[in-house]
Design a protein around this motif. Structure first.
Motif, PDB file in Angstrom:
ATOM      1  N   VAL A  39      -8.821  19.276   5.363  1.00 47.91           N
ATOM      2  CA  VAL A  39      -7.895  20.030   4.478  1.00 47.91           C
ATOM      3  C   VAL A  39      -6.478  20.208   5.093  1.00 47.91           C
ATOM      4  O   VAL A  39      -6.544  20.734   6.159  1.00 47.91           O
ATOM      5  N   THR A  40      -5.603  19.790   4.463  1.00 41.84           N
ATOM      6  CA  THR A  40      -4.175  20.072   4.873  1.00 41.84           C
ATOM      7  C   THR A  40      -3.292  20.441   3.724  1.00 41.84           C
ATOM      8  O   THR A  40      -3.658  20.008   2.751  1.00 41.84           O
ATOM      9  N   SER A  41      -2.104  21.186   4.123  1.00 44.56           N
ATOM     10  CA  SER A  41      -1.268  21.643   2.790  1.00 44.56           C
ATOM     11  C   SER A  41      -0.232  21.522   3.657  1.00 44.56           C
ATOM     12  O   SER A  41       0.325  21.819   4.846  1.00 44.56           O
ATOM     13  N   ALA A  42       1.087  21.422   2.744  1.00 42.44           N
ATOM     14  CA  ALA A  42       2.205  21.172   3.089  1.00 42.44           C
ATOM     15  C   ALA A  42       3.387  21.227   1.592  1.00 42.44           C
ATOM     16  O   ALA A  42       2.707  21.441   0.595  1.00 42.44           O
ATOM     17  N   HIS A  69       0.724  28.442   7.835  1.00 42.98           N
ATOM     18  CA  HIS A  69       2.167  28.883   7.813  1.00 42.98           C
ATOM     19  C   HIS A  69       2.972  27.668   6.838  1.00 42.98           C
ATOM     20  O   HIS A  69       2.464  26.607   6.954  1.00 42.98           O
ATOM     21  N   PRO A  70       3.962  28.012   6.089  1.00 47.84           N
ATOM     22  CA  PRO A  70       4.418  26.796   5.311  1.00 47.84           C
ATOM     23  C   PRO A  70       4.924  25.652   6.429  1.00 47.84           C
ATOM     24  O   PRO A  70       5.648  25.872   7.459  1.00 47.84           O
ATOM     25  N   LYS A  71       4.926  24.495   5.922  1.00 47.96           N
ATOM     26  CA  LYS A  71       5.022  23.326   6.957  1.00 47.96           C
ATOM     27  C   LYS A  71       5.646  22.047   5.779  1.00 47.96           C
ATOM     28  O   LYS A  71       5.144  21.959   4.717  1.00 47.96           O
ATOM     29  N   ALA A  72       6.416  21.254   6.599  1.00 51.16           N
ATOM     30  CA  ALA A  72       7.144  20.088   5.724  1.00 51.16           C
ATOM     31  C   ALA A  72       5.890  19.092   5.356  1.00 51.16           C
ATOM     32  O   ALA A  72       5.256  18.689   6.571  1.00 51.16           O
ATOM     33  N   LEU A  73       5.884  18.458   4.339  1.00 46.59           N
ATOM     34  CA  LEU A  73       5.012  17.220   4.224  1.00 46.59           C
ATOM     35  C   LEU A  73       5.689  16.093   4.878  1.00 46.59           C
ATOM     36  O   LEU A  73       7.041  16.026   4.975  1.00 46.59           O
ATOM     37  N   THR A  74       4.922  15.376   5.663  1.00 36.53           N
ATOM     38  CA  THR A  74       5.243  14.296   6.620  1.00 36.53           C
ATOM     39  C   THR A  74       4.565  12.891   5.997  1.00 36.53           C
ATOM     40  O   THR A  74       3.496  13.093   5.169  1.00 36.53           O
ATOM     41  N   PRO A  75       5.272  12.080   6.192  1.00 32.94           N
ATOM     42  CA  PRO A  75       4.793  10.454   5.845  1.00 32.94           C
ATOM     43  C   PRO A  75       3.141  10.543   6.477  1.00 32.94           C
ATOM     44  O   PRO A  75       2.328   9.712   5.804  1.00 32.94           O
ATOM     45  N   ALA A  95       2.463   9.356  -3.457  1.00 35.44           N
ATOM     46  CA  ALA A  95       1.093   8.707  -2.557  1.00 35.44           C
ATOM     47  C   ALA A  95       1.323   7.371  -2.087  1.00 35.44           C
ATOM     48  O   ALA A  95       1.959   6.652  -2.888  1.00 35.44           O
ATOM     49  N   PRO A  96       0.616   7.131  -0.863  1.00 35.58           N
ATOM     50  CA  PRO A  96       0.764   5.631  -0.309  1.00 35.58           C
ATOM     51  C   PRO A  96      -0.283   4.861  -1.495  1.00 35.58           C
ATOM     52  O   PRO A  96      -1.093   5.297  -2.157  1.00 35.58           O
ATOM     53  N   ASP A  97       0.242   3.644  -1.387  1.00 36.89           N
ATOM     54  CA  ASP A  97      -0.591   2.506  -2.241  1.00 36.89           C
ATOM     55  C   ASP A  97      -2.135   2.817  -1.792  1.00 36.89           C
ATOM     56  O   ASP A  97      -2.472   2.682  -0.807  1.00 36.89           O
ATOM     57  N   GLY A  98      -2.814   2.927  -3.084  1.00 33.74           N
ATOM     58  CA  GLY A  98      -4.363   3.101  -3.122  1.00 33.74           C
ATOM     59  C   GLY A  98      -4.820   4.480  -2.634  1.00 33.74           C
ATOM     60  O   GLY A  98      -6.074   4.597  -2.791  1.00 33.74           O
ATOM     61  N   THR A  99      -3.630   5.577  -2.302  1.00 33.25           N
ATOM     62  CA  THR A  99      -4.412   6.854  -2.335  1.00 33.25           C
ATOM     63  C   THR A  99      -4.208   7.539  -3.645  1.00 33.25           C
ATOM     64  O   THR A  99      -3.310   7.593  -4.059  1.00 33.25           O
TER      65      THR A  99
END
Length: 138
Positions: A39-42, A69-75, A95-99
């Motif tokens: 699990v990740t949140s961003a 803690h709050p963090k930036a969403l990354t590719p 979202a990336p293709d297929g996700t």
């Protein structure tokens, strides 16, 4: 999404500030699924601190946020995801293709004059029900 026997699924929860709803969803899924899900949140525009009422609302049901803690969403986060869940309509995510990408829009209690701890409990319980459904689907 991968089958439960193939590998551990990875869910990324996203909201704009990454201080409330996406952190709540992540904490609830970690609590429910343990090590069976990564699990990740961003956030798309992360704030500087977690929402205190969100943290308190989770604590009421015995769920902690750990050292999150709050963090930036990354590719890289998006590429690693088997599922991206956007909480609310403010964060815009591709979202990336297929996700697969899901958007969870929680009814906003403050629109009905419900504020404070009562508001946060309603938001938490809505997210908790959605997380329970997600866990069953994983």
């Amino acid at each position: 999404m991968p089958s439960p026997t193939s590998r551990t699924p990875h869910v990324v929860f996203v909201c704009q500030k990454n201080g409330g709803k996406s952190q709540m969803a992540a904490a609830l899924l970690r609590d429910l699924a343990g090590d069976s899900v990564v699990v990740t949140s961003a956030g798309t525009l992360p704030g500087t601190a977690l929402n205190v009422q969100s943290v308190e609302s989770l604590a009421e049901i015995g769920v902690g946020v750990g050292d999150e803690h709050p963090k930036a969403l990354t590719p890289e986060m998006l590429e690693a995801a088997d599922l991206v869940v956007v909480l609310g309509t403010e964060a815009q995510v591709q979202a990336p293709d297929g996700t697969p990408l899901e958007t969870w829009v929680t009814d906003e209690p403050s629109d009905r004059g419900i504020t404070g701890a009562e508001r946060m409990r309603l938001v938490r319980d809505d997210i908790r029900a959605r997380v329970g459904d997600l866990r069953r689907r994983l």
